[in-house]
Every structure is written in C-alpha cells, then in structure tokens.
Design a protein around this motif. Structure first.
Motif, PDB file in Angstrom:
ATOM      1  N   GLN A  81       0.761  -1.317   0.073  1.00 51.67           N
ATOM      2  CA  GLN A  81       0.026  -0.108   0.115  1.00 51.67           C
ATOM      3  C   GLN A  81       0.886   1.227   0.058  1.00 51.67           C
ATOM      4  O   GLN A  81       0.400   2.161  -0.729  1.00 51.67           O
ATOM      5  N   LEU A  82       2.026   1.253   0.590  1.00 53.14           N
ATOM      6  CA  LEU A  82       2.927   2.240   0.842  1.00 53.14           C
ATOM      7  C   LEU A  82       3.676   2.619  -0.454  1.00 53.14           C
ATOM      8  O   LEU A  82       3.849   3.809  -0.851  1.00 53.14           O
ATOM      9  N   GLY A  83       4.020   1.548  -1.170  1.00 43.91           N
ATOM     10  CA  GLY A  83       4.718   1.555  -2.226  1.00 43.91           C
ATOM     11  C   GLY A  83       6.438   2.198  -2.018  1.00 43.91           C
ATOM     12  O   GLY A  83       6.832   1.769  -1.103  1.00 43.91           O
ATOM     13  N   GLU A  84       6.739   3.017  -2.837  1.00 48.30           N
ATOM     14  CA  GLU A  84       8.011   3.846  -2.324  1.00 48.30           C
ATOM     15  C   GLU A  84       7.845   4.366  -1.079  1.00 48.30           C
ATOM     16  O   GLU A  84       9.044   4.677  -0.631  1.00 48.30           O
ATOM     17  N   ASN A  89      13.264  -0.997   5.706  1.00 48.05           N
ATOM     18  CA  ASN A  89      12.389  -2.350   6.055  1.00 48.05           C
ATOM     19  C   ASN A  89      11.996  -2.569   7.133  1.00 48.05           C
ATOM     20  O   ASN A  89      12.563  -3.199   7.979  1.00 48.05           O
ATOM     21  N   LEU A  90      10.899  -1.889   7.790  1.00 45.11           N
ATOM     22  CA  LEU A  90      10.279  -2.063   9.055  1.00 45.11           C
ATOM     23  C   LEU A  90       9.255  -3.283   9.075  1.00 45.11           C
ATOM     24  O   LEU A  90       8.749  -3.750   8.291  1.00 45.11           O
ATOM     25  N   ASN A  91       9.135  -3.441  10.312  1.00 48.12           N
ATOM     26  CA  ASN A  91       8.208  -4.590  10.569  1.00 48.12           C
ATOM     27  C   ASN A  91       6.757  -3.992  10.860  1.00 48.12           C
ATOM     28  O   ASN A  91       6.733  -2.889  11.610  1.00 48.12           O
ATOM     29  N   TYR A  92       5.788  -4.560  10.223  1.00 45.23           N
ATOM     30  CA  TYR A  92       4.225  -3.930  10.498  1.00 45.23           C
ATOM     31  C   TYR A  92       3.501  -5.086  11.044  1.00 45.23           C
ATOM     32  O   TYR A  92       3.423  -6.133  10.453  1.00 45.23           O
ATOM     33  N   GLU A  93       2.721  -4.916  12.046  1.00 47.14           N
ATOM     34  CA  GLU A  93       1.633  -5.898  12.639  1.00 47.14           C
ATOM     35  C   GLU A  93       0.432  -5.218  12.658  1.00 47.14           C
ATOM     36  O   GLU A  93       0.252  -3.893  13.133  1.00 47.14           O
ATOM     37  N   ALA A 119       4.217   0.006  13.519  1.00 42.18           N
ATOM     38  CA  ALA A 119       5.479  -0.016  12.880  1.00 42.18           C
ATOM     39  C   ALA A 119       6.373   0.012  13.524  1.00 42.18           C
ATOM     40  O   ALA A 119       6.680   1.078  14.492  1.00 42.18           O
ATOM     41  N   GLY A 120       7.401  -0.787  13.481  1.00 43.64           N
ATOM     42  CA  GLY A 120       8.884  -0.881  14.065  1.00 43.64           C
ATOM     43  C   GLY A 120       8.714  -1.907  15.239  1.00 43.64           C
ATOM     44  O   GLY A 120       7.564  -2.369  15.888  1.00 43.64           O
ATOM     45  N   ASP A 121      10.101  -1.801  16.023  1.00 45.92           N
ATOM     46  CA  ASP A 121       9.976  -2.827  17.035  1.00 45.92           C
ATOM     47  C   ASP A 121      10.481  -2.130  18.454  1.00 45.92           C
ATOM     48  O   ASP A 121      10.843  -2.820  19.272  1.00 45.92           O
ATOM     49  N   LEU A 144       4.579   7.749   8.332  1.00 47.12           N
ATOM     50  CA  LEU A 144       5.267   8.567   9.057  1.00 47.12           C
ATOM     51  C   LEU A 144       6.612   7.716   9.710  1.00 47.12           C
ATOM     52  O   LEU A 144       7.571   8.321   9.736  1.00 47.12           O
ATOM     53  N   ALA A 145       6.523   6.453   9.895  1.00 48.36           N
ATOM     54  CA  ALA A 145       7.662   5.603  10.671  1.00 48.36           C
ATOM     55  C   ALA A 145       8.637   5.716   9.616  1.00 48.36           C
ATOM     56  O   ALA A 145       9.963   5.685  10.037  1.00 48.36           O
ATOM     57  N   ALA A 146       8.464   5.590   8.440  1.00 45.38           N
ATOM     58  CA  ALA A 146       9.387   5.596   7.287  1.00 45.38           C
ATOM     59  C   ALA A 146      10.407   6.873   7.346  1.00 45.38           C
ATOM     60  O   ALA A 146      11.381   6.805   6.648  1.00 45.38           O
ATOM     61  N   THR A 147       9.968   7.876   7.973  1.00 47.11           N
ATOM     62  CA  THR A 147      10.745   9.276   7.831  1.00 47.11           C
ATOM     63  C   THR A 147      11.375   9.515   9.001  1.00 47.11           C
ATOM     64  O   THR A 147      12.051  10.555   9.237  1.00 47.11           O
ATOM     65  N   LEU A 148      10.891   9.013  10.390  1.00 49.32           N
ATOM     66  CA  LEU A 148      11.418   9.438  11.628  1.00 49.32           C
ATOM     67  C   LEU A 148      13.061   8.899  11.551  1.00 49.32           C
ATOM     68  O   LEU A 148      13.546   8.030  11.317  1.00 49.32           O
TER      69      LEU A 148
END
Length: 513
Positions: A81-84, A89-93, A119-121, A144-148
């Motif tokens: 869904q997020l694409g680029e 490479n985060l974990n999502y649950e 998002a994340g661990d 958001l997690a992909a940018t922090l």
C-alpha cells in the motif's frame, strides 16, 4: 492494511443492553531541560498568555507491562500500500480491539471496533492520531515511521489508530453517493438550497443507517478508545503524537485523563474557537498562502493555474472522472487535499496542468478517497461529517449560511466558497447537548504544541490560540509551509529530544523554514 468486515450495526444491537468488558479481538523522572532552544531568536513566537517558568516534570517513559493485543503480521500488505513511501524495511503488525460504543442515552453500552497497526520494534508504544478527514491513522503511522530518525524508532514503536468511524474502525458508510458529490461540488456562495437539501438527505440517511451509533462518532468517545488502547498496551501512561485535527483528540484525552497522560507532541492543533465561520476564514487564508508557497517552491504560479482551471471548468465543456463531473468546487477540493500532502505538491501541480489539458483523472485522484466508496474503503466524507457534526452544537439558519458563504468567497476567492460547504454540512444534523471536551487542564505534564506558520488545514495562528488555552503547553513554531511540521529537521529534533530524552523545548522555540 487488509481489513475484516464483521456484521455491523444490527448485530451490535443485540448486546446494547449490557455493560461490556473490553476484549481483544485480534488476537528516572525527567525535569525541564536546560538545553537551549533548537533555534534561538530575539523575537519569540506569538503568545497571548503567560506560561509558567518551570513546567511540571515529565513522567518517565516507563516499561511496558504485559500487552493484551494479539498482533498479526501485515508487513507485505502494508508495504504494498505504501509503495515507495515504505522506505526502510520496518516490521508492521495489525490488530483489532473491541471497545465500548457508549451511545448518547445508553452510557457504557454497545460494541465498537478499533483497528490498530504497529510500525517498528521499539519497546515503548507511541500512539499516532491523524486528522479525521485524512488517511486512516494506521496507514499514516506506517508512512510516518519511514521518515523518522533511527534514534526515535529504537525507543518507540508507532501505534497507528484508525479513529472511531474511519478506516478499519467500523468506518461510517451512510451518505448516498449523489448527495456526497453535491456536498463537495456545490458553491454555497452562489446558492444555498442545493447543498442544504443534500445535507438534509445525508443526515436522514445517516440516522437510518447508523441508528444508535450516530451520536457515538465523536472526539470524546475517541478519547475513551485511546484509554482502552493504553490499557491493552500495558502502559501506565499514553505517549502519543497527534497530526492536525488529531492533535485535538489528544488534547481532550490529556484533560480527561491527566494522570494517564505521558509525553505528547501535537503537530498542528486546530483553532479552538466556537465561531466556525471565523475558523474557516483562517483556514481559507492559510490554504491560499500555502498555495502560493507551493508554487514558489515549484517555480510555478500555482494560484494562477488553479484560478484559470476553475474558470475553464465554469465556462467550458464538463470534464468527468469515474462518473463524477469535475466542477470548479470539486477541483478546488482536490487542490485542498493535495496541499495537505507536502510531498505531493509536484504531483498536484502536474494534475492541475493535466486537467487544463482535458485530463481530469490525476486531479480527481486527490479527492477520490473523500467521495468514492468501494468494498475495501469507505468514503472519508461520511466519517468526517459524523465526527464534526457531533463535536459541535453550532447550527446556523439558511439565510445566515448564505451570507457567511458569500463573505468567505469574497474574502478568499480561491478556497472560500469550497470551505463554506462545511458550514452547511451540519445544519440539519441533530443538535448535541454535550461538547467534545475541554483541552485545558492544570494537571497534565508539559505537552509540546507545534505550529506551522503557513498550513492549509490548521493555520499557525489557530494553533497558537489553542496552545494559549492549554496551561501546560510548550510552543514550538515552524516558519515553514505545509500541513504539519515534522518535515522540518529542527522540529523533528525538538520532538525527538522531548520524547526520547525528556528534554522540554524552550517555550517559544522558533524553527526556520
């Protein structure tokens, strides 16, 4: 994220008579910092109140207790869904919680469902709440997690929440498609009757479809959902980040549950004024300033392009996309949606140009989530109207709606008429006797409130007024443009220091554009 769709309202009514326990469905005190402000300036950010020299100490982050949430892996679907935008490479649950519906007149009764994503661990949960009319909070948190910064994600996992009545949290589906289009494509400054009739029909149909749930889609009950989430996460306090209007939810939570409030960053609080017309006037001004800022960043006269497009749509042959006619006001709504996504400003400018060349599809794509529903996703407008109309007791007669719409259109020629639509939405909606809740409490720990000077959704001046009503607010002002300030390295550093290290920013900290 993929969503299961259990039976809806009628199945709920069978259990409305009983009080229900909350069930899981899916399976070093730190004081104020002596650290200098991120950016020091002789001219402090504007404020209308005297804040305390030494705010109360921040609570510790605390160690998570035993979580009662049954997380399941949803990484593949989320990245798709997020694409680029997925970036690292985060974990999502993903998971679902069952909470109490709590409709008016039947306190503590009924069932509601809440969809959440992790998002994340990082060991400490940081709950993320988005605007009610923005993308669902689960997806926003993943994006958001992909940018922090890595340091923040090493300490926290982001817990995105689909707010009550949105996304996977029993999204509201009640407005007929034709009325939804009319509410967004009409110009109330040119004639109030058409959108007012559509609003009446929408209200009637929502009353039929939602039954007892209609009055339970609001900010105050959303804060109860957050309290349920905190308990199930095993945390003594709720640490959280709010974006735009989602910040108000967290402010109300902090006032209701001050002893359960942890470290909170509110990125773009809306103006707290009860005068809806005045608030919309500020939003329209902020949106037009953002349009100019976006154009300057792109090296284009975007205001001129949008004005030319709406004129062409008004005079020329109609353009249609997905069966919807792209009227001037629907085009403006699409532009508003695009301006709220700073990372898509170039796409927005290209979409405006494409519409002027006869291809409305890219521009319609910006407004499509608000107006079109399908099997997988409800239209965002339904949950937005339900929440906004339940959160306000203000209702205006038709003659006043018409005159206010004309004033907005005259004062703000690009966005005034489109934003005046929002005055009409709640006019026939049942009037509530209760307010969404106060945002002020003397008993909360310090809360960081971030304003963006040029914001198309929550303008900086309105955020300052909100911070002025919060005795424990610490204000950080970003001089930039866009919806929310976490794209600023300076603001992100201040938020990281506050959340991770417990360093309270200096009140009035300025961050450059």
């Amino acid at each position: 994220m993929p969503r299961r769709h259990p039976p809806r309202r009628h199945a709920r009514r069978a259990v409305l008579a009983a009080l229900l326990p909350v069930l899981v469905v899916a399976g070093c005190t730190v004081g104020p910092s002596t650290r200098p402000a991120v950016v020091q300036n002789d001219a402090p950010a504007p404020t209308e109140r005297d804040r305390e020299e030494s705010p109360a100490p921040l609570p510790p982050l605390g160690e998570p207790g035993s979580s009662r949430i049954g997380w399941s892996d949803c990484a593949a679907e989320t990245r798709e869904q997020l694409g680029e935008a997925a970036g690292r490479n985060l974990n999502y649950e993903c998971a679902y919680l069952t909470t109490t519906l709590d409709p008016p007149g039947m306190p503590g009764q009924g069932l509601a469902r809440m969809s959440v994503l992790k998002a994340g661990d990082g060991p400490v949960p940081l709950v993320v709440v988005n605007d009610v009319d923005g993308e669902p909070g689960t997806r926003y948190a993943a994006r958001l997690a992909a940018t922090l910064p890595d340091e923040l994600l090493q300490q926290f996992s982001l817990i995105g929440v689909d707010r009550r009545g949105t996304g996977g949290s029993d999204a509201v589906r009640c407005i007929p498609s034709a009325e939804r289009a009319t509410l967004l494509d009409s110009d109330p400054s040119e004639g109030i009757q058409r959108p007012l009739d559509a609003a009446r029909t929408a209200g009637q149909q929502c009353a039929i479809a939602l039954e007892d749930e209609q009055g339970a889609i609001d900010t105050r009950r959303t804060t109860s959902d957050l309290e349920t989430l905190r308990e199930n996460l095993g945390m003594d306090r709720l640490h959280a980040l709010g974006h735009g209007e989602g910040s108000r939810v967290l402010a109300v939570y902090s006032a209701r549950f001050p002893d359960k409030t942890g470290r909170m960053v509110l990125d773009g609080m809306p103006d707290p004024s009860d005068d809806h017309a005045t608030v919309l006037d500020g939003v329209a001004g902020g949106a037009e300033a953002t349009l100019d800022a976006a154009g300057a960043q792109l090296g284009r006269d975007l205001r001129a392009d949008v004005t030319a497009l709406t004129g062409e749509l008004d005079r020329g042959a109609p353009l249609t996309s997905g069966g919807y006619r792209l009227t001037p006001q629907l085009a403006v709504r699409a532009v508003l949606s695009g301006l709220a996504q700073r990372d898509r400003w170039a796409d927005l400018a290209d979409a405006v140009a494409a519409a002027r060349s006869g291809d409305p599809n890219p521009l319609f794509g910006f407004v499509r989530p608000h107006i079109v529903e399908d099997r997988l996703a409800a239209a965002r407008l339904d949950g937005t109207i339900a929440t906004q109309c339940n959160d306000t007791v203000t209702r205006q007669p038709a003659d006043r709606l018409a005159s206010t719409a004309r004033d907005l259109a005259r004062n703000h020629p690009v966005f005034g008429a489109a934003l005046a639509q929002e005055l009409v939405w709640c006019s026939p909606w049942p009037t509530r006797s209760d307010e969404p809740g106060d945002i002020a409490s003397e008993h909360t720990p310090p809360i960081v409130v971030v304003s963006t000077e040029t914001d198309p959704v929550t303008p900086g001046k309105g955020t300052v007024r909100a911070a002025d009503q919060m005795p424990r607010a610490v204000h950080v002002a970003w001089k930039g443009a866009g919806h929310g300030a976490l794209s600023s390295a300076c603001v992100t550093d201040a938020a990281r220091g506050f959340l991770v290290d417990g360093e309270v920013p200096r009140d009035g900290t300025l961050c450059p554009a």
